[in-house]
Structures are given as C-alpha cells and as structure tokens.
Design an enzyme around this catalytic site. Structure first.
Site, short mmCIF file in Angstrom:
data_model
loop_
_atom_site.label_atom_id
_atom_site.label_comp_id
_atom_site.label_asym_id
_atom_site.label_seq_id
_atom_site.Cartn_x
_atom_site.Cartn_y
_atom_site.Cartn_z
N ASP A 60 74.15 -31.10 -73.83
CA ASP A 60 74.88 -29.83 -73.83
C ASP A 60 74.86 -29.24 -75.22
OD1 ASP A 60 77.96 -30.18 -75.10
OD2 ASP A 60 76.97 -32.03 -74.51
N GLY A 92 75.84 -35.35 -80.49
CA GLY A 92 75.74 -34.71 -79.18
C GLY A 92 74.41 -33.99 -79.01
N GLU A 93 74.42 -32.92 -78.21
CA GLU A 93 73.24 -32.08 -78.00
C GLU A 93 72.08 -32.82 -77.36
OE1 GLU A 93 72.26 -30.11 -81.68
OE2 GLU A 93 74.37 -29.93 -82.23
N GLY A 94 72.34 -33.94 -76.70
CA GLY A 94 71.27 -34.71 -76.08
C GLY A 94 70.59 -35.69 -77.01
#
Length: 374
Positions: free
Chosen positions: A179, A322-324
């Site tokens: 995300d 985060g962010e994959g």
C-alpha cells in the site's frame, strides 16, 4: 442496497490442490538433497506445487508488485509522521524509481503497478494509468464519520477484483501486495481490533515512519473511537470496510479475494495488507491458503492478524517502511524455493536400493555364519 455480498466468495474459493501437494511431498522424498535439509524452502515448494496444480513447480517468471494508494482523513489528527493528504508523494517516489520498493523491484525483475483508489490530490499530478480508477478523493475520518458510503465500498471492492482479473489474465504468476497511504495503518489497526475483539492499545503501532509517543497516543485514541463505530457493523464485511476502512483497503480486500478465486498466489506485506486479508478470511475461510506473509513489520496489529490466519512470516529483517518493501524482500526466497523444487534431480534408482541391498547381504552373512556353527 448493494448487490455485492462478500460472503459469496466462500463458495467461489477452493483450497490449493491437496492431492498435488501430497504428490509433491512424495517427490521431495526422492530428491538428491535429504528431506529437511532445505528447511522452509521445502514447505514453500510444496505450497507452490499445490497453488499451481503442478507436481513439478513452475518457475516464478512474471511476478508483479501491486500497490493500492489512498489517503485517510484520520491522518488530520496527527497519527502519522507524514502530512495528511501526502500519499501522492509516496506514489511519485515509486514512479520516479526513488523508493525502496522501486529499487528492489528492479533488482528482482518485478514490474510495479500502482492503483489510486482514494488519493487526496489533483489527478493531474500523476499519470492517468494510476489515477483513472479512483473511487473518491480521500477517505473519511473514521473516528467521527464513515470512511466511505456503502456504494463507494462496493465500487472499491469491485475495483480490486477487476485488477486481480487483469493480472491473472495477463499471466502474472505471483503478486507482491502493498500500500501507499497516509493514515492507512490506523484504519488497518481498527479493522484488526474489531475482527479480533481486542482493544485499541493492543493493535496500535508506530507506523512505517515511526511516530513519537504523543502521536502514538493520538493514534490509539482515534482507533478507540473508530472501534466504537465499527463494532455495530461487524456482521457485514462491506459495511465494516465502509465504516472504518477506506477506498484503498476495500480495493485490496477485493483484490485478495479475487486472486484466491483465480488461483493467483499473493505475498502480503505489512499491517495494511494483513488487515485486508483478515477481512477476506472473515468472508471466505479458505482464502488465506493462497497467501504468504512476507515479513514481520513490527506492527502489533499485523502480528495479531497473521496469528488469527495462521500465517507464519517468511522473514524478520526489521523493515518497517511499508509500501510492499518487506514482501518484496521475500520474493527471492519464494523464487528460490520454486527453482529448487523444479530443478533438483531425483536420486538414481540404484541409490534407492543400496540400503536394502546392504541389509540383505548382512542377513545372508548371519545365516551363513549360523550354518557354519551348526
């Protein structure tokens, strides 16, 4: 009244092929490397066999990173170290190749797709292929208002389903889900607390940008207030996503469920994807069999959700960005498991019988010795 019922996925989703997995386990026993010597790679290889419905695992050749982007109104309360409405900057960094996930994706040979489900920015700031799916501009402040209308929640879920179909139809053989959001971990923690029946303090973490103690207390209070609004709608997953989720979370939930329908394996990233997966599990209990937990994010909500789904993370590297990113770190491990399961040869047939032959010779010697004694 919405025509979409997430519970319908329960009848559409099957588990990975158990018969193929048993055959893969038997084949593993015959490989030249002793069983157990490859540790968890053996388990991953057998999981891939079942997911692909192929005893000999096919190599992961077309992995895809899919990132759902959105802004959350609750960020106005100062629950994130990033500015409210600033998720488009995260998107731009990925597009410009300047974020960790962009760097790692290049190294892993994975393409990246960003889907704007609910960014709070002018569409002109980003490419059309990113913003054209937007459900609404930003999601509501979940401590005092709904994140979405029910119709918007359905639109977002259907968006995620459509993206999953597009990926499956294009030949994507493994998805890394992440995300790009500001305030997303607050909404995710609320969903997890509601579905696990726990208090706000148990699931409240410090986010990828590591908020300070005052921000953590504001975040905990926001989740507490959002939980009061979530509990009355726990019986309907779509209402739950509309009340305390967000456009990006609803889209990711639809994406995960449709990936399971289409037999597309997914590696989950942090607390946001874990929350969406938990909503998906509530709708279809077989769905988590198609997902892997990429890494431990350090968010207590993620640990709670993964425990509820019985998913054991592949890595624990302390990555919180985060962010994959954490899930993408696990991709080479899954690719390695696929390659080993596919390419390691089986033992020659004479090797399989050596032990038996040795045993027969020993028994023969004992018999001859006994005869000589008599």
């Amino acid at each position: 009244m919405s025509s979409l019922n997430l519970d319908d996925f329960s009848d559409l989703i099957e588990r990975p092929d158990g018969g193929v997995r048993r055959d893969a386990e038997e084949r593993r026993e015959r490989l030249i490397v002793p069983p157990g010597a490859l540790g968890r790679l053996d388990e991953l290889g057998e999981w891939l066999s079942a997911a692909q419905a192929s005893v000999r695992v096919k190599p992961i050749e077309r992995p895809r990173v899919v990132l759902f982007a959105g802004d959350h109104g609750v960020a106005e309360l100062g629950v994130s170290a990033r500015p409210a409405g600033g998720a488009h900057r995260l998107v731009r960094a990925v597009l410009d190749g300047e974020s960790p996930v962009a760097v790692l994706a290049r190294r892993a040979g994975a393409s990246v797709r960003i889907v704007d489900a609910g960014l709070d920015c002018d569409p002109e700031l980003l490419p059309d292929d990113v913003v054209r799916h937007r459900v609404r501009r930003g999601s509501g402040r979940i401590d005092i208002e709904d994140a979405l209308t029910r119709e918007e929640a359905e639109q977002a879920v259907r968006l995620g389903m459509a993206i999953a179909d597009e990926e499956a139809d294009s030949g994507t053989d493994l998805v890394v889900l992440g995300d790009l959001s500001v305030g997303g971990t607050t909404a995710a923690a609320t969903l997890i607390a509601a579905l696990c029946g726990t208090d706000a303090s148990v699931v409240t973490g410090r986010g990828g940008a590591h908020i300070d103690d005052l921000a953590w207390m504001r975040k905990c209070a926001a989740i507490r207030d959002a939980l009061r609004r979530a509990r009355p709608v726990l019986g309907d997953q779509l209402d739950l996503l509309a009340t305390v989720g967000g456009a990006d979370l609803a889209a990711a939930t639809g994406f995960l469920l449709q990936c399971a329908v289409r037999h597309t394996p997914v590696i989950l990233d942090g607390v946001v994807s874990a929350a969406c997966a938990l909503v998906g599990q509530r709708a279809a209990f077989r769905a988590p069999d198609w997902w892997l937990a990429g890494q431990v994010s350090g968010e207590p909500g993620q640990a709670k959700a993964l425990d509820r789904m019985a998913l054991n993370p592949l890595l624990d590297q302390g990555v919180t960005v985060g962010e994959g990113t954490g899930a993408l770190l696990a991709l080479p491990l899954v690719q390695a498991a696929a390659a080993l399961a596919a390419e390691l040869p089986e033992r020659a047939s004479d090797e399989n019988t050596d032990a038996d032959a040795d045993g027969s010779d020993d028994e023969k010697a004992v018999v001859e010795t006994g005869n000589a004694t008599d």
